[in-house]
Write a protein that holds these residues in place. Structure first.
Motif, PDB file in Angstrom:
ATOM      1  N   THR A 265     -56.439 -23.337   6.884  1.00 24.48           N
ATOM      2  CA  THR A 265     -57.793 -23.497   6.356  1.00 24.48           C
ATOM      3  C   THR A 265     -58.779 -23.657   7.519  1.00 24.48           C
ATOM      4  OG1 THR A 265     -57.654 -25.888   6.270  1.00 24.48           O
ATOM      5  CG2 THR A 265     -56.928 -24.716   4.313  1.00 24.48           C
ATOM      6  N   LEU A 319     -69.085 -16.497   2.966  1.00 20.85           N
ATOM      7  CA  LEU A 319     -67.897 -16.396   2.116  1.00 20.85           C
ATOM      8  C   LEU A 319     -68.293 -16.268   0.647  1.00 20.85           C
ATOM      9  CD1 LEU A 319     -65.623 -19.081   3.742  1.00 20.85           C
ATOM     10  CD2 LEU A 319     -64.976 -16.715   3.401  1.00 20.85           C
ATOM     11  N   SER A 323     -66.840 -12.729   0.178  1.00 21.49           N
ATOM     12  CA  SER A 323     -65.413 -12.815   0.512  1.00 21.49           C
ATOM     13  C   SER A 323     -64.541 -12.118  -0.535  1.00 21.49           C
ATOM     14  CB  SER A 323     -64.982 -14.271   0.650  1.00 21.49           C
ATOM     15  OG  SER A 323     -65.123 -14.940  -0.578  1.00 21.49           O
ATOM     16  N   PHE A 324     -64.995 -12.129  -1.804  1.00 15.80           N
ATOM     17  CA  PHE A 324     -64.185 -11.479  -2.837  1.00 15.80           C
ATOM     18  C   PHE A 324     -64.151  -9.965  -2.665  1.00 15.80           C
ATOM     19  CE2 PHE A 324     -68.393 -12.681  -4.161  1.00 15.80           C
ATOM     20  CZ  PHE A 324     -68.970 -11.469  -4.512  1.00 15.80           C
ATOM     21  N   ILE A 345     -60.062 -15.854   7.301  1.00 13.72           N
ATOM     22  CA  ILE A 345     -60.522 -16.699   6.219  1.00 13.72           C
ATOM     23  C   ILE A 345     -61.102 -15.857   5.070  1.00 13.72           C
ATOM     24  CG2 ILE A 345     -62.817 -17.100   7.179  1.00 13.72           C
ATOM     25  CD1 ILE A 345     -60.589 -19.739   5.835  1.00 13.72           C
ATOM     26  N   LYS A 348     -58.212 -14.298   3.299  1.00 10.81           N
ATOM     27  CA  LYS A 348     -57.520 -15.317   2.526  1.00 10.81           C
ATOM     28  C   LYS A 348     -58.220 -15.554   1.185  1.00 10.81           C
ATOM     29  CE  LYS A 348     -56.349 -20.217   2.900  1.00 10.81           C
ATOM     30  NZ  LYS A 348     -56.521 -21.379   3.780  1.00 10.81           N
ATOM     31  N   LEU A 349     -59.555 -15.614   1.227  1.00 11.64           N
ATOM     32  CA  LEU A 349     -60.274 -15.870  -0.017  1.00 11.64           C
ATOM     33  C   LEU A 349     -60.261 -14.663  -0.943  1.00 11.64           C
ATOM     34  CD1 LEU A 349     -63.128 -18.217   1.039  1.00 11.64           C
ATOM     35  CD2 LEU A 349     -61.279 -18.662  -0.510  1.00 11.64           C
ATOM     36  N   LYS A 352     -57.066 -15.028  -2.663  1.00 13.74           N
ATOM     37  CA  LYS A 352     -57.160 -16.055  -3.691  1.00 13.74           C
ATOM     38  C   LYS A 352     -57.868 -15.489  -4.917  1.00 13.74           C
ATOM     39  CE  LYS A 352     -57.323 -20.635  -1.578  1.00 13.74           C
ATOM     40  NZ  LYS A 352     -58.217 -21.756  -1.290  1.00 13.74           N
ATOM     41  N   TYR A 353     -58.904 -14.730  -4.655  1.00 17.10           N
ATOM     42  CA  TYR A 353     -59.657 -14.131  -5.753  1.00 17.10           C
ATOM     43  C   TYR A 353     -58.776 -13.153  -6.527  1.00 17.10           C
ATOM     44  CZ  TYR A 353     -63.668 -12.464  -8.310  1.00 17.10           C
ATOM     45  OH  TYR A 353     -64.529 -12.167  -9.313  1.00 17.10           O
ATOM     46  N   ARG A 356     -56.677 -14.936  -8.927  1.00 18.38           N
ATOM     47  CA  ARG A 356     -57.401 -15.363 -10.119  1.00 18.38           C
ATOM     48  C   ARG A 356     -57.724 -14.213 -11.059  1.00 18.38           C
ATOM     49  NH1 ARG A 356     -59.238 -20.514 -10.043  1.00 18.38           N
ATOM     50  NH2 ARG A 356     -59.622 -21.512  -8.046  1.00 18.38           N
ATOM     51  N   LEU A 379     -62.777 -17.446 -15.925  1.00 16.77           N
ATOM     52  CA  LEU A 379     -61.563 -17.259 -15.126  1.00 16.77           C
ATOM     53  C   LEU A 379     -60.582 -18.369 -15.440  1.00 16.77           C
ATOM     54  CD1 LEU A 379     -62.966 -16.262 -11.639  1.00 16.77           C
ATOM     55  CD2 LEU A 379     -62.064 -14.812 -13.426  1.00 16.77           C
TER      56      LEU A 379
ATOM     57  N   SER B  81     -69.499 -20.073 -14.630  1.00 17.20           N
ATOM     58  CA  SER B  81     -68.125 -20.570 -14.678  1.00 17.20           C
ATOM     59  C   SER B  81     -67.222 -19.766 -13.751  1.00 17.20           C
ATOM     60  CB  SER B  81     -67.591 -20.546 -16.107  1.00 17.20           C
ATOM     61  OG  SER B  81     -67.096 -19.281 -16.440  1.00 17.20           O
ATOM     62  N   ARG B  82     -67.515 -18.459 -13.638  1.00 17.12           N
ATOM     63  CA  ARG B  82     -66.705 -17.667 -12.707  1.00 17.12           C
ATOM     64  C   ARG B  82     -67.047 -18.034 -11.268  1.00 17.12           C
ATOM     65  NH1 ARG B  82     -68.142 -12.006 -14.673  1.00 17.12           N
ATOM     66  NH2 ARG B  82     -69.293 -13.077 -16.263  1.00 17.12           N
ATOM     67  N   LYS B  85     -65.456 -21.160  -9.648  1.00 21.25           N
ATOM     68  CA  LYS B  85     -64.097 -21.056  -9.098  1.00 21.25           C
ATOM     69  C   LYS B  85     -64.152 -20.680  -7.625  1.00 21.25           C
ATOM     70  CE  LYS B  85     -61.836 -21.586 -13.018  1.00 21.25           C
ATOM     71  NZ  LYS B  85     -62.472 -22.748 -13.637  1.00 21.25           N
ATOM     72  N   ILE B  86     -65.082 -19.773  -7.295  1.00 18.72           N
ATOM     73  CA  ILE B  86     -65.245 -19.380  -5.890  1.00 18.72           C
ATOM     74  C   ILE B  86     -65.680 -20.594  -5.070  1.00 18.72           C
ATOM     75  CG2 ILE B  86     -66.566 -17.896  -4.335  1.00 18.72           C
ATOM     76  CD1 ILE B  86     -64.948 -16.243  -6.012  1.00 18.72           C
ATOM     77  N   ASP B  89     -62.785 -22.769  -4.369  1.00  9.37           N
ATOM     78  CA  ASP B  89     -61.913 -22.191  -3.345  1.00  9.37           C
ATOM     79  C   ASP B  89     -62.504 -22.391  -1.955  1.00  9.37           C
ATOM     80  OD1 ASP B  89     -60.130 -21.397  -5.181  1.00  9.37           O
ATOM     81  OD2 ASP B  89     -60.716 -19.283  -5.235  1.00  9.37           O
ATOM     82  N   ILE B  90     -63.821 -22.183  -1.857  1.00  6.81           N
ATOM     83  CA  ILE B  90     -64.443 -22.258  -0.534  1.00  6.81           C
ATOM     84  C   ILE B  90     -64.518 -23.704  -0.046  1.00  6.81           C
ATOM     85  CG2 ILE B  90     -66.553 -21.806   0.776  1.00  6.81           C
ATOM     86  CD1 ILE B  90     -66.993 -19.361  -0.981  1.00  6.81           C
ATOM     87  N   GLU B  92     -62.551 -26.077  -0.603  1.00  2.34           N
ATOM     88  CA  GLU B  92     -61.215 -26.460  -0.154  1.00  2.34           C
ATOM     89  C   GLU B  92     -61.007 -26.061   1.303  1.00  2.34           C
ATOM     90  OE1 GLU B  92     -58.286 -24.918  -2.887  1.00  2.34           O
ATOM     91  OE2 GLU B  92     -56.746 -25.271  -1.369  1.00  2.34           O
ATOM     92  N   GLU B  93     -61.520 -24.872   1.648  1.00  2.00           N
ATOM     93  CA  GLU B  93     -61.375 -24.366   3.009  1.00  2.00           C
ATOM     94  C   GLU B  93     -62.034 -25.280   4.031  1.00  2.00           C
ATOM     95  OE1 GLU B  93     -59.731 -21.906   4.344  1.00  2.00           O
ATOM     96  OE2 GLU B  93     -58.862 -21.711   2.354  1.00  2.00           O
TER      97      GLU B  93
END
Lengths: 379, 134
Positions: A265, A319, A323-324, A345, A348-349, A352-353, A356, A379, B81-82, B85-86, B89-90, B92-93
């Motif tokens: 991370t 990001l 990032s997605f 990074i 990585k994201l 992750k996306y 999901r 999601l 809501s979508r 989630k991003i 995730d971010i 957390e990084e």
């Protein structure tokens, strides 16, 4: 989707090109027939470690661009959207180029009708600086004497001026921290299946190019080039098709293995404290297209007094923007003057996306960038 | 004020802001750490707003929107809501605990839910302590 083996009918191209010269022939056909205003291709410079994109409008000049350049990792996507938005243009794409172009198409930055994408299978690229160092260390040759290089059967092969060849296993190189660029090592898109056609030597006989035709436009292209007498084709044997998918699968398996290994991370990585806020990673990113409108330029995020910047207010913002859609082209790693592994990074994201949503940037068929779609789903 | 934990709250004009209003007019008690910013829709909240809040010293960020299906603009809360989630995730990084970021659907009549949520969130943040970004 269908497969053909192709070979140039033009002797000059046959000699200059790699494995049959089909790609150069197809580009020549497009130019000669006036189907495009120009071709965007890589032109080699003084040595094998340097090549840059040129806009070719005369098919005579195409010969200089034939061949492969693994040590000159470039990105075509942002060039097309910045400079050729209203031109009809053909260009060759690695899988990451193709993914960038696809992402830009969904953002209405490139018009699909205006472009021909000639895909090239790609096992990875090598950064010019570490490429030089690597040849110095692991080969008995002087890096300056190398006249051409090739990646084949898991080996990085160099050819010297006197015709002699030397090969070292890529696996061994990468264990020592050399070999392909980090993002290429973990890339699992090896065949650009969204390009009109995908060309390469995997599975092909010597002197022929194996082409996978991905759409109608690609089929028209091959038929046209055949009719113009510049290309000869034959259908590949079952063994060839199988051989090709075997190569692809091995590559993907290797990539997956590398994906398991890396990805700390941001807060664990000390490299980020080196950031000098030069914005080079943003400027080079093919997906970032806002330029001067970028949110990072807005007064409420501009923080020139603070270097290194608070990571979340710099990379965090980037990001969240893209990032997605990261295509893992590694350009940000290449340009970073402080050698921060930026792409790690972002990739990585995107992964992750993917977990999901199942969305792979530039590969999935979604019409809208996933976060902006008006769909009523959670999601 | 008993502590100086800072919570930034981004509340949608049509539901959660109304919910906070209801809590207020009914004189329901909750910890006073939240600074409310009214937005027209949870769908207009960018992840960068959350990050900016944390960068400027917020210890927690709360986002309130309409219940799914009740969005004044049809689908804004789906988008949020979508997006959330991003954001998770971010965050957390960057080493920010995901408990510091919370979002909830609260309608204009649910003053009691707003009160309860604020109390819970404040309790969580008290446990985590102030946020330290390096």
């Amino acid at each position: 989707m269908s497969y053909v083996l192709a070979k140039s009918q033009n002797n000059e191209i046959l000699e200059a090109g790699e494995c049959g010269g089909a790609v150069t022939s197809i580009l020549k056909y497009l130019l000669d027939e006036g189907l495009v205003d120009g071709v965007l291709a890589l032109s080699p410079q003084d040595d094998v470690y340097d090549a840059f994109p040129v806009f070719v409008t005369d098919s005579e000049d195409l010969l200089k661009t034939a061949g492969s350049y693994h040590c000159a990792p470039t990105m075509i996507g942002d060039l097309v959207q910045k400079y050729f938005i209203d031109k009809k243009v053909a260009f060759t794409v690695k899988p990451c180029d193709m993914r960038a172009v696809e992402e830009l198409i969904t953002r209405h930055k490139i018009n699909r009708d205006n472009i021909y994408m000639i895909g090239l299978n790609c096992g990875g690229t090598v950064s010019p600086v570490s490429g030089r160092k690597m040849i110095d260390l692991f080969y008995e040759a002087n890096p300056d004497d190398v006249v051409s290089e090739e990646i084949d059967k898991g080996q990085f092969i160099i050819e010297l001026a006197d015709g002699s060849e030397e090969a070292v296993k890529i696996h061994d190189l990468e264990n020592e921290g050399y070999g392909r660029r980090n993002n290429c090592q973990r890339c699992d898109v090896k065949i650009p299946r969204k390009a009109n056609i995908a060309c390469g030597n995997w599975g092909a006989e010597d002197g022929w190019t194996f082409i996978e035709i991905n759409d109608e436009k690609g089929q028209e292209l091959i038929d046209g080039a055949k009719k113009a007498g510049i290309l000869e084709t034959k259908s590949p044997s079952d063994a060839a098709v199988e051989g090709r998918s075997k190569v692809e699968n091995i590559m993907i398996k290797m990539a997956k293995k590398n994906q398991d290994a890396t990805y700390p991370t941001v807060s664990e990585m000390t490299e980020w404290s080196r950031c000098i806020s030069c914005y080079a990673c943003r400027d080079v990113c093919p997906i970032c297209w806002c330029f001067e409108n970028c949110e990072l330029n807005k007064p409420y995020f501009k923080d020139e007094a603070n270097i290194p910047p608070v990571p979340i207010a710099f990379q965090g913002v980037r990001l969240s923007h893209m990032s997605f859609s990261c295509v893992d082209c590694g350009q940000c790693d290449d340009v970073c003057p402080m050698d921060i592994p930026v792409s790690l990074i972002f990739d990585k994201l995107q992964k992750k996306y993917y977990d999901r949503t199942g969305y792979v940037a530039g590969v999935s068929d979604d019409i809208k960038p996933p976060l902006y779609s008006p769909e009523k789903t959670e999601l | 004020m008993s502590d100086d934990l800072k919570i930034v709250g981004l509340l949608c004009n049509w539901c959660c802001y109304g919910g906070a209003d209801t809590a207020g007019t009914a004189r329901m008690q909750y910890s006073p750490n939240i600074r409310i910013i009214r937005v027209m829709c949870s769908g207009r909240i960018n992840p960068s707003m959350i990050f900016k809040a944390f960068q400027e010293g917020a210890d927690g960020v709360f986002v309130g929107g309409c219940h799914i299906g009740d969005c004044h603009y049809d689908a804004g809360n789906y988008k949020w809501s979508r997006r959330s989630k991003i954001v998770e995730d971010i965050l957390e990084e960057f080493g920010i605990e995901k408990e510091r970021f919370r979002h909830e659907w609260i309608s204009a009549s649910e003053g009691e839910k707003f009160q309860r949520t604020m109390e819970e969130f404040h309790k969580t943040l008290t446990k985590l302590g102030p946020l330290e970004l390096e």
